[in-house]
Design a protein around this motif. Structure first.
Motif: not given
Length: 96
Positions: A1-6, A14-23, A30-37, A91-95
């Motif tokens: 499950m891809p995760t972004a943290s900072w 988000a689930n693997d099938d919800q993300v797009e990998i480009v370059e 957007i719905s998987a991003v915590k808007q408060e940040y 510096g945002v870590t994306v796994e």
């Protein structure tokens, strides 16, 4: 499950099938991003094949990471799969 943290906070997940990998960037729906940040930024850049990118600053525990998230409000046809998605850097870590 891809995760972004900072700065100790999970910004997006988000689930693997919800993300797009480009370059080699992971674009989260957007719905998987915590808007408060997110805080809108006036910064923009232009990519010849994706279009004009808009940015957000990340704000976590009083710390700001300027223009650390970007998205394409109206991506060109070649990048239409990233419409409604947001990616991170600076510096945002994306796994995956």
């Amino acid at each position: 499950m891809p995760t972004a943290s900072w700065n100790g906070a999970i910004i997006a997940q988000a689930n693997d099938d919800q993300v797009e990998i480009v370059e080699n960037n992971v674009y989260f729906p957007i719905s998987a991003v915590k808007q408060e940040y997110l805080r809108p930024s006036s910064h923009t850049t232009v990519c010849p094949w994706k279009g004009t990118a808009s940015y957000y600053d990340l704000v976590v525990d009083g710390q700001t990471n300027a223009t650390a998230a970007w998205y394409y409000p109206e991506p060109k046809d070649a990048a239409k799969q990233i419409a409604g998605h947001l990616a991170f850097w600076r510096g945002v870590t994306v796994e995956r």
